[in-house]
Motif scaffolding. Structure first.
Motif, PDB file in Angstrom:
ATOM      1  N   GLY A  39       1.056  20.109  -5.832  1.00 61.01           N
ATOM      2  CA  GLY A  39       2.028  18.822  -5.978  1.00 61.01           C
ATOM      3  C   GLY A  39       2.880  18.645  -4.979  1.00 61.01           C
ATOM      4  N   ARG A  40       3.650  17.649  -4.928  1.00 59.05           N
ATOM      5  CA  ARG A  40       4.490  17.216  -4.063  1.00 59.05           C
ATOM      6  C   ARG A  40       5.552  18.367  -3.734  1.00 59.05           C
ATOM      7  NH1 ARG A  40       6.803  12.689  -1.632  1.00 59.05           N
ATOM      8  NH2 ARG A  40       5.241  11.257  -2.641  1.00 59.05           N
ATOM      9  N   GLY A  41       5.911  19.136  -4.684  1.00 49.41           N
ATOM     10  CA  GLY A  41       7.186  20.093  -4.414  1.00 49.41           C
ATOM     11  C   GLY A  41       6.342  21.584  -4.193  1.00 49.41           C
ATOM     12  N   GLY A  42       5.012  21.932  -4.069  1.00 51.18           N
ATOM     13  CA  GLY A  42       4.350  23.004  -3.751  1.00 51.18           C
ATOM     14  C   GLY A  42       4.861  23.505  -2.541  1.00 51.18           C
ATOM     15  N   PHE A  43       4.930  24.835  -2.462  1.00 48.95           N
ATOM     16  CA  PHE A  43       5.035  25.681  -1.188  1.00 48.95           C
ATOM     17  C   PHE A  43       3.658  25.387  -0.236  1.00 48.95           C
ATOM     18  CE2 PHE A  43       8.521  27.761  -3.564  1.00 48.95           C
ATOM     19  CZ  PHE A  43       9.465  27.680  -2.808  1.00 48.95           C
ATOM     20  N   ALA A  44       3.953  25.348   1.200  1.00 46.67           N
ATOM     21  CA  ALA A  44       2.381  25.171   1.781  1.00 46.67           C
ATOM     22  C   ALA A  44       1.633  26.324   1.562  1.00 46.67           C
ATOM     23  CB  ALA A  44       2.815  24.876   3.264  1.00 46.67           C
ATOM     24  N   SER A  45       2.218  27.648   1.418  1.00 43.74           N
ATOM     25  CA  SER A  45       1.316  28.745   1.397  1.00 43.74           C
ATOM     26  C   SER A  45       0.748  28.869   0.034  1.00 43.74           C
ATOM     27  CB  SER A  45       2.348  29.843   1.677  1.00 43.74           C
ATOM     28  OG  SER A  45       3.340  30.127   0.612  1.00 43.74           O
ATOM     29  N   LEU A  46       0.956  28.015  -0.988  1.00 42.76           N
ATOM     30  CA  LEU A  46       0.360  28.215  -2.120  1.00 42.76           C
ATOM     31  C   LEU A  46      -0.999  27.603  -2.175  1.00 42.76           C
ATOM     32  CD1 LEU A  46       3.080  27.142  -4.917  1.00 42.76           C
ATOM     33  CD2 LEU A  46       2.414  29.394  -4.288  1.00 42.76           C
ATOM     34  N   LEU A  47      -2.066  28.563  -2.655  1.00 45.60           N
ATOM     35  CA  LEU A  47      -3.512  28.310  -2.929  1.00 45.60           C
ATOM     36  C   LEU A  47      -3.520  27.219  -4.194  1.00 45.60           C
ATOM     37  CD1 LEU A  47      -5.218  31.405  -1.998  1.00 45.60           C
ATOM     38  CD2 LEU A  47      -4.820  29.499  -0.470  1.00 45.60           C
ATOM     39  N   LEU A  48      -2.720  27.282  -5.049  1.00 47.08           N
ATOM     40  CA  LEU A  48      -3.003  26.455  -6.204  1.00 47.08           C
ATOM     41  C   LEU A  48      -1.355  26.183  -6.916  1.00 47.08           C
ATOM     42  CD1 LEU A  48      -4.957  24.948  -8.297  1.00 47.08           C
ATOM     43  CD2 LEU A  48      -4.781  27.238  -9.608  1.00 47.08           C
ATOM     44  N   GLY A  49      -1.243  25.211  -7.159  1.00 51.23           N
ATOM     45  CA  GLY A  49       0.166  24.880  -7.786  1.00 51.23           C
ATOM     46  C   GLY A  49       0.125  25.224  -9.231  1.00 51.23           C
ATOM     47  N   SER A  50       1.634  25.578  -9.726  1.00 54.82           N
ATOM     48  CA  SER A  50       1.626  25.802 -11.070  1.00 54.82           C
ATOM     49  C   SER A  50       1.227  24.629 -12.109  1.00 54.82           C
ATOM     50  CB  SER A  50       3.051  26.194 -11.435  1.00 54.82           C
ATOM     51  OG  SER A  50       3.950  24.978 -11.128  1.00 54.82           O
ATOM     52  N   SER A  51       1.535  23.585 -11.919  1.00 58.47           N
ATOM     53  CA  SER A  51       1.123  22.565 -12.593  1.00 58.47           C
ATOM     54  C   SER A  51      -0.614  22.306 -12.890  1.00 58.47           C
ATOM     55  CB  SER A  51       1.519  21.223 -12.221  1.00 58.47           C
ATOM     56  OG  SER A  51       2.953  21.134 -12.366  1.00 58.47           O
ATOM     57  N   SER A  52      -1.072  22.528 -11.656  1.00 55.92           N
ATOM     58  CA  SER A  52      -2.738  22.439 -11.730  1.00 55.92           C
ATOM     59  C   SER A  52      -3.209  23.556 -12.338  1.00 55.92           C
ATOM     60  CB  SER A  52      -3.232  22.462 -10.234  1.00 55.92           C
ATOM     61  OG  SER A  52      -2.822  21.694  -9.285  1.00 55.92           O
ATOM     62  N   ARG A  53      -2.446  24.862 -12.284  1.00 60.11           N
ATOM     63  CA  ARG A  53      -3.168  26.106 -13.094  1.00 60.11           C
ATOM     64  C   ARG A  53      -2.593  25.595 -14.589  1.00 60.11           C
ATOM     65  NH1 ARG A  53      -0.672  29.494 -10.479  1.00 60.11           N
ATOM     66  NH2 ARG A  53       1.214  29.643 -11.562  1.00 60.11           N
ATOM     67  N   ALA A  54      -1.612  25.422 -14.934  1.00 59.16           N
ATOM     68  CA  ALA A  54      -1.374  25.063 -16.435  1.00 59.16           C
ATOM     69  C   ALA A  54      -2.030  24.204 -17.037  1.00 59.16           C
ATOM     70  CB  ALA A  54       0.172  24.782 -16.368  1.00 59.16           C
ATOM     71  N   VAL A  55      -2.324  23.126 -16.347  1.00 59.52           N
ATOM     72  CA  VAL A  55      -3.197  21.935 -17.062  1.00 59.52           C
ATOM     73  C   VAL A  55      -4.708  22.377 -16.997  1.00 59.52           C
ATOM     74  CG1 VAL A  55      -4.215  19.602 -16.613  1.00 59.52           C
ATOM     75  CG2 VAL A  55      -1.653  19.854 -16.164  1.00 59.52           C
ATOM     76  N   ALA A  56      -5.258  23.123 -16.210  1.00 61.46           N
ATOM     77  CA  ALA A  56      -6.669  23.422 -16.085  1.00 61.46           C
ATOM     78  C   ALA A  56      -6.907  24.686 -17.169  1.00 61.46           C
ATOM     79  CB  ALA A  56      -7.104  24.191 -14.766  1.00 61.46           C
ATOM     80  N   SER A  57      -5.492  25.276 -17.563  1.00 58.22           N
ATOM     81  CA  SER A  57      -5.531  26.361 -18.553  1.00 58.22           C
ATOM     82  C   SER A  57      -5.663  25.699 -20.097  1.00 58.22           C
ATOM     83  CB  SER A  57      -4.737  27.240 -18.554  1.00 58.22           C
ATOM     84  OG  SER A  57      -4.549  27.991 -17.313  1.00 58.22           O
ATOM     85  N   THR A  58      -5.133  24.552 -20.191  1.00 54.28           N
ATOM     86  CA  THR A  58      -4.876  24.231 -21.770  1.00 54.28           C
ATOM     87  C   THR A  58      -5.388  22.686 -22.119  1.00 54.28           C
ATOM     88  OG1 THR A  58      -2.581  22.951 -20.713  1.00 54.28           O
ATOM     89  CG2 THR A  58      -2.617  25.381 -21.566  1.00 54.28           C
TER      90      THR A  58
END
Length: 330
Positions: free
Chosen positions: A115-134
Motif C-alpha cells: 500500500g501507500r504506507g509500505g516500506f520499499a523493502s517489503l515484499l508483501l504489505g500487511s493489509s494484502s496478507r491479512a485480506v488474502a488470509s481471511t
C-alpha cells in the motif's frame, strides 16, 4: 456469483494502480461490473464521525476524496460520473476488515502487494496478507513493479528488437494459468477457479505438483519442468516412480475439469522439491498463479494462510490468486 463484480482495492498508490488496471481487464474478460473500493484514511473517517455526531450543517456534506478523482481520471470518465459498468465505494473501518466485508459479494478482490504506507523493502504489505488470509472470495495480489523488473529485463534481452511495453504486455497476457495441486487435498474450488481463468483468457492451464523425495543423480533441482501429457504415461515409461504416480493422480483428479472445460489445454508437471519454489519459478512465464489458501481440513477458526500460499505471495513474479478453501471461514 455470475453477476458478482470484480473489486479493485485502491489507495492512490502506484501499487494499487497496477491492481486497478489488472482488475479492469479482468472485469472485461468476465463481462461483469468493476467495483473500485477505497478504505478512507483515519482523518477522513474521524471527520465523518464528527459531522454525524454534531449534526453540523455548516460543514460540507462529504469529505474530499482525492482517490475518487484519481480513479475517474485514470478510467477516462466523462463528466462527474464513472464509465459504464464501474462503481466506486468509499469504505470505513480498518483496511483488512472493510475489504473482507465487501469481498463477500465479489467474484474476486484485486489489490496491490503493497500500500501507500509500505516500506520499499517489503515484499508483501500487511493489509494484502491479512485480506488474502481471511476474505470469503478469491484474492488476487498484483506484485509491485520491482518484483518483476529483473524478469522483464531478461525477457527484453531475449527478444531484442521486439520493442515496446505493449509487446511485453501482450506476451504476459498470453501466458498460461499455473495452479498448484495436491491431488488428495486441493479443493475443487481452486481448480475450478484456475480453469475458469484459463478459459476466459483462451490459454493453457499448467498443473504443478511437487513430491518430496531426493531426485535421481540425473536430475538437477532447478531443471525445467517435465511436462507430460496423459497419453505419455504408459507402464513401460522411464519416469521416476513417484513422478509417474503423481502424474496418474493428477490425471484422475483433473478428469472432471477436462470434461467441464473441453477447450482449455492442460499441461501436467510433477517435479521434485519444494512446491512453493516451483510455483515461483513457474510464475515467471505465467499470467496468473492460483493457490489454495490453506489445508482444507483445518478448522473454521484457523484462518492463517498456508505456507505454500504465503511463500508464493511473497516471491511470485506476477499476479497470484489465493482461493479460499473453507466455506465457513468468513
Amino acid at each position: 456469483m455470475s453477476n458478482a463484480p470484480v473489486i479493485a482495492a485502491v489507495d492512490g498508490s502506484e501499487h494499487s494502480l497496477r491492481a486497478l488496471e489488472w482488475a479492469r481487464k479482468e472485469a472485461v474478460r468476465h463481462d461483469c461490473g468493476l467495483l473500485v473500493a477505497h478504505v478512507l484514511p483515519d482523518h477522513a473517517q474521524l471527520y465523518a464521525g464528527r459531522r454525524a455526531s454534531l449534526h453540523d450543517a455548516s460543514e460540507p456534506a462529504e469529505f474530499a476524496d482525492p482517490v475518487r478523482d484519481w480513479v475517474r481520471s485514470l478510467l477516462g470518465a466523462d463528466g462527474p460520473g464513472l464509465p459504464e459498468g464501474v462503481t466506486y465505494e468509499a469504505l470505513e473501518g480498518s483496511v483488512p476488515e472493510a475489504l473482507r466485508v465487501i469481498g463477500s459479494r465479489a467474484r474476486m478482490l484485486v489489490m496491490g502487494s503493497r500500500g501507500r504506507g509500505g516500506f520499499a523493502s517489503l515484499l508483501l504489505g500487511s493489509s494484502s496478507r491479512a485480506v488474502a488470509s481471511t476474505a470469503a472470495c478469491p484474492v488476487v495480489v498484483v506484485p509491485h513493479a520491482e518484483r518483476g523488473a529483473a524478469d522483464a529485463g531478461a525477457e527484453a534481452g531475449a527478444g531484442a528488437g521486439a520493442g515496446a511495453d505493449a509487446d511485453a504486455d501482450a506476451e504476459q497476457s498470453a501466458g498460461r494459468v499455473v495452479v498448484g495441486l495436491h491431488a488428495a487435498e486441493t479443493p475443487d474450488d481452486v481448480l475450478t477457479f484456475a480453469f475458469t481463468e484459463a478459459a476466459v483468457r483462451g490459454t493453457t492451464v499448467q498443473v504443478v505438483s511437487a513430491y518430496a523425495i531426493p531426485p535421481s543423480p540425473s536430475l538437477v533441482i532447478d531443471s525445467p519442468f517435465a511436462v507430460i501429457p496423459p497419453e505419455g504415461l504408459a507402464d513401460e515409461g522411464d519416469g521416476v516412480p513417484a513422478e509417474r504416480e503423481m502424474l496418474r493422480s493428477q490425471t484422475e483428479r483433473l478428469a472432471p475439469l477436462r470434461e467441464r472445460f473441453p477447450d482449455v489445454p492442460v499441461e501436467q508437471a510433477a517435479v521434485p522439491g519444494d512446491p512453493a519454489g516451483r510455483l515461483v519459478i513457474a510464475s515467471r512465464a505465467a499470467a496468473l498463479v492460483v493457490v489454495g489458501r490453506h489445508h482444507p481440513r483445518r478448522t473454521a477458526m484457523s484462518l492463517a494462510i498456508g505456507s505454500v500460499a504465503h511463500a508464493v505471495l511473497h516471491h511470485a513474479h506476477g499476479p497470484v490468486a489465493v482461493v479460499p478453501t473453507l466455506k465457513d471461514d468468513v
